[in-house]
Write a protein that holds these residues in place. Structure first.
Motif: not given
Length: 505
Positions: A65-72, A195-211
């Protein structure tokens, strides 16, 4: 804990999987472990029992995600907008997140709803800082040259969070890391991971790129150690005990990884005779019995000026005696159970040690029982007097509702007693003398000093410890600095190639 159960019994438990690369992944070893409700004493969910293969998958996803994904390639402003949506979704799901925290660690539901609002504010704060990270143009001494600095993300971050406030710690570690442009692997405590496992899925819904944010769970030895040792982890941020923190620090040093460690405390809460004693009593009670004393900043050493020692202790005992223990889901409950069974036994062991060392118990001192109390993990609010600062009860972190009251004569002795500890996380000072507050703040060897208040936090203020209480700072602008590298760039604008004038290195 692993238990043998029938298939029907297993089906009654909520079952969670790792969150890796934007999706839920079953553990590589196909094993789960129970997570317990501290109030009922019963298993209520299952979390993945992660192994080294899961650690590698998560770190690899973060690195990609940091090197070749859209986040980079994403602009800092775009990152900030996604983080703001994470804050929005936190508020939208606040009731569910609060309920999961209470089920997992026994914190009061009444407190957790406010805490979840604060979690959202942390995400908003660092969302706003994401595009405020700047380098500088340096006026160097060489003619025909431009010197500048760039601030770059340090790399993949491993966030190890503690069981007493998982979502708060996740936000305090991940939000500034993401603002800096890093990707993160979160390993929550095995005692409170849901709670952390559940919260992680919310970040995807927010548009956070995979990884960009991954959550893996399990025991320290089976997955925590492989994560700490992983060669693609550039930095480790950890909250927990100083014993475990030292092990993380040692492992990180072998690979030259950067660390930020928020560790234990034995914080002095200092009351002078000229203080507003009503406020000081309330602050002392809240400082140690809030959260059942399961806070790194718990004011577990109450230093009281000798001239008011007896009367103040009487008022303190009277106030603490009225604390209502019970179901953390009940809005009238003021103190819940110990979050974990090992912690429950540890607190009782320290109470025994205090008796053996000659401290005198004037309140509590045993397991709690009575209406609304079940599950076997309640400890009475406990106060010890006749405590010397040399006793183990005054020197070692109990992490429970156990208070040591210590007398002092004057300001100099208060400072000496307060600083005579291997820890240096926080301190409280109660006095009407404003000059004294400033003198004490300068003299106390701690990262945070509270004047006429206690357990007052702001995500805008840096937080961290001295001595064995840790390294680095969370919260505030300073937190982003932990996740950045500074790169120097020198560019010649001269017509001719400059002469070599290197300083030997």
């Amino acid at each position: 804990m692993l238990f043998a159960r029938s298939a029907m019994e297993d089906e009654l438990l909520e079952t969670y999987s790792h969150w890796i690369n934007g999706a839920y992944h079953e553990p590589s070893g196909r094993e789960w472990m129970d997570t317990m409700d501290p109030y009922s004493g019963q298993a209520w969910a299952k979390i993945p029992l992660g192994v080294a293969a899961d650690a590698d998958l998560a770190v690899s996803a973060a690195k990609q995600a940091m090197t070749s994904g859209s986040w980079a390639s994403m602009s800092a402003t775009q990152r900030g907008k996604i983080m703001r949506r994470i804050g929005d979704l936190t508020l939208q799901h606040a009731d569910r997140l609060a309920e999961l925290e209470v089920r997992d660690n026994g914190k009061l539901l009444a407190e957790m709803r406010g805490a979840i609002n604060n979690v959202a504010e942390i995400w908003y704060y660092y969302a706003g800082l994401a595009d405020k990270i700047q380098g500088a143009v340096m006026p160097i001494e060489k003619s025909g040259m431009i010197g500048l600095t760039q601030r770059e993300p340090i790399g993949v971050v491993l966030a190890l969070t503690a069981w007493n406030a998982p979502l708060n710690f996740l936000a305090l570690k991940c939000a500034p890391a993401l603002a800096a442009g890093c990707a993160v692997v979160v390993k929550p405590s095995e005692f409170s991971s849901v709670s952390s496992l559940f919260f992680a899925s919310l970040t995807q819904e927010a548009g956070l790129p995979d990884g960009v944010l991954n959550v893996v769970t399990g025991l320290g030895q089976s997955i925590g150690a492989p994560l700490v040792e992983h060669p693609d982890v550039a930095m480790i941020t950890f909250t927990g005990s100083d014993t475990t923190g030292a092990k993380v620090y040692e492992a990180a040093a072998r690979h030259m990884k950067r660390v930020a460690l928020e560790l234990g405390g034995k914080s002095p809460n200092i009351v002078f005779a000229d203080a507003d004693l009503d406020l000081a009593v309330a602050g002392a009670v809240s400082g140690i019995f809030g959260g059942g004393g399961q806070m790194c900043t718990a004011g577990s050493r109450l230093l009281v000026q000798n001239s008011i020692l007896e009367s103040f202790t009487d008022r303190l005992v009277s106030s603490a005696r009225s604390i209502k223990l019970g179901d953390p889901m009940d809005p009238t409950t003021q103190m819940g159970p110990m979050s974990t069974t090992p912690q429950y036994h540890k607190v009782l062991e320290y109470i025994d040690i205090a008796h053996q060392d000659g401290a005198r118990c004037v309140l509590g001192g045993k397991p709690a029982s009575g209406p609304g109390i079940q599950g076997g993990q309640f400890v009475e609010p406990t106060i010890f007097v006749d405590v010397s600062n040399a006793m183990r009860i005054a020197r070692e972190e109990v992490f429970g509702p156990v208070l040591s009251v210590i007398g002092f004569e004057d300001e100099a002795q208060a400072i000496a007693i307060a600083n005579e500890t291997p820890y240096g996380l926080a301190a409280g000072v109660w006095t009407r003398d404003t000059g004294r507050v400033f003198r004490m703040a300068k003299a106390l060897e701690v990262g945070t000093v509270w004047g006429n208040t206690y357990r007052t936090y702001s995500y805008m203020m840096p937080f961290g410890g001295m001595k064995k209480s840790g390294i680095g700072r969370e919260m505030g602008i300073e937190a982003v600095e932990e996740f950045l590298e500074t790169k120097s760039v020198m560019i010649s604008i001269a017509d001719a190639t400059p002469q070599n004038n290197f300083i030997p290195r």
